[in-house]
Motif scaffolding. Structure first.
Motif, PDB file in Angstrom:
ATOM      1  N   GLY A  97      -0.174 -11.931   4.506  1.00 20.79           N
ATOM      2  CA  GLY A  97       0.578 -10.739   4.860  1.00 20.79           C
ATOM      3  C   GLY A  97       1.149 -10.067   3.615  1.00 20.79           C
ATOM      4  N   PHE A  98       1.127  -8.747   3.620  1.00 17.15           N
ATOM      5  CA  PHE A  98       1.658  -7.953   2.518  1.00 17.15           C
ATOM      6  C   PHE A  98       2.423  -6.762   3.077  1.00 17.15           C
ATOM      7  CE2 PHE A  98      -2.224  -9.857   0.876  1.00 17.15           C
ATOM      8  CZ  PHE A  98      -1.891 -10.251  -0.399  1.00 17.15           C
ATOM      9  N   ASP A 151       0.419   6.433  -6.455  1.00 20.31           N
ATOM     10  CA  ASP A 151       0.896   5.176  -7.023  1.00 20.31           C
ATOM     11  C   ASP A 151       1.249   4.242  -5.880  1.00 20.31           C
ATOM     12  OD1 ASP A 151       0.739   5.817  -9.744  1.00 20.31           O
ATOM     13  OD2 ASP A 151       2.696   6.799  -9.703  1.00 20.31           O
ATOM     14  N   GLY A 152       1.023   2.957  -6.103  1.00 22.14           N
ATOM     15  CA  GLY A 152       1.360   2.013  -5.058  1.00 22.14           C
ATOM     16  C   GLY A 152       1.600   0.620  -5.580  1.00 22.14           C
ATOM     17  N   PHE A 153       2.208  -0.190  -4.726  1.00 25.58           N
ATOM     18  CA  PHE A 153       2.409  -1.593  -5.057  1.00 25.58           C
ATOM     19  C   PHE A 153       2.446  -2.407  -3.778  1.00 25.58           C
ATOM     20  CE2 PHE A 153       6.685   0.162  -4.731  1.00 25.58           C
ATOM     21  CZ  PHE A 153       7.397  -0.805  -4.040  1.00 25.58           C
ATOM     22  N   LEU A 154       2.256  -3.696  -3.928  1.00 24.67           N
ATOM     23  CA  LEU A 154       2.270  -4.643  -2.825  1.00 24.67           C
ATOM     24  C   LEU A 154       3.418  -5.616  -3.004  1.00 24.67           C
ATOM     25  CD1 LEU A 154      -1.497  -5.706  -2.787  1.00 24.67           C
ATOM     26  CD2 LEU A 154      -0.384  -4.166  -1.168  1.00 24.67           C
ATOM     27  N   ILE A 155       3.876  -6.149  -1.898  1.00 24.51           N
ATOM     28  CA  ILE A 155       4.797  -7.280  -1.918  1.00 24.51           C
ATOM     29  C   ILE A 155       4.234  -8.291  -0.934  1.00 24.51           C
ATOM     30  CG2 ILE A 155       7.102  -8.120  -1.377  1.00 24.51           C
ATOM     31  CD1 ILE A 155       8.207  -5.465  -2.351  1.00 24.51           C
ATOM     32  N   MET A 167       7.238  -7.948  -6.939  1.00 22.82           N
ATOM     33  CA  MET A 167       6.408  -6.767  -6.781  1.00 22.82           C
ATOM     34  C   MET A 167       5.081  -6.975  -7.486  1.00 22.82           C
ATOM     35  SD  MET A 167       7.410  -2.835  -7.606  1.00 22.82           S
ATOM     36  CE  MET A 167       6.810  -2.590  -9.264  1.00 22.82           C
ATOM     37  N   LEU A 168       4.004  -6.554  -6.826  1.00 21.69           N
ATOM     38  CA  LEU A 168       2.658  -6.627  -7.383  1.00 21.69           C
ATOM     39  C   LEU A 168       2.164  -5.196  -7.546  1.00 21.69           C
ATOM     40  CD1 LEU A 168       1.361  -9.383  -4.937  1.00 21.69           C
ATOM     41  CD2 LEU A 168       2.198  -9.729  -7.267  1.00 21.69           C
ATOM     42  N   ASP A 169       2.136  -4.729  -8.773  1.00 25.18           N
ATOM     43  CA  ASP A 169       1.784  -3.339  -9.070  1.00 25.18           C
ATOM     44  C   ASP A 169       0.273  -3.152  -8.999  1.00 25.18           C
ATOM     45  OD1 ASP A 169       2.320  -0.715  -9.768  1.00 25.18           O
ATOM     46  OD2 ASP A 169       2.284  -1.104 -11.924  1.00 25.18           O
TER      47      ASP A 169
END
Length: 129
Positions: A85-86, A96-100, A108-110
């Protein structure tokens, strides 16, 4: 004795490099996204490749984050039935985006620029439909 130590050390470094460079990546079989207004499931190879590339190439950001509601909650199902899950945060104007990752909500995962643009373009198509 010195030559043996150098040879052993070199062999260990080589094996580590081979493992890092050749390690198998898990294949994604589906991605489910949910927001307040939308639910989308991707199963086509082209879309899944965009998600695989984005997840595989994220850059971990130092420190912890405290952010608001994500653009999408994302559930990724892999070929081995593993589910991850993210939270996906996407700015469609700047692309621009990032995942957690759900299992580590403070990191944070850029997304890399190229992957972020591809993902924003893919998701924008769904918003238009």
């Amino acid at each position: 004795m010195k030559k043996f130590s150098i040879l052993s050390f070199s062999l260990i470094i080589l094996l580590i490099l081979l493992f890092v460079l050749v390690r198998p990546t898990q294949k994604i079989v589906s991605v489910y996204l949910a927001s307040e207004t939308t639910e989308i499931t991707y199963t086509d190879r082209e879309s899944l490749q965009i998600f695989e590339d984005a997840i595989r190439t994220v850059k971990k950001v130092r420190g912890s984050v405290d952010v608001g509601e994500p653009t999408y909650r994302m559930t990724v199902t892999y070929a081995n039935s593993k589910v991850a899950g993210f939270s996906l945060y996407m700015d469609f104007k700047t692309k621009d985006g990032f995942l957690i990752k759900a299992s580590n909500s403070e990191k944070m995962l850029d997304l890399r620029n190229k992957n972020s643009v591809e993902l924003a373009d893919l998701l924008s198509k769904e918003k238009e439909d």
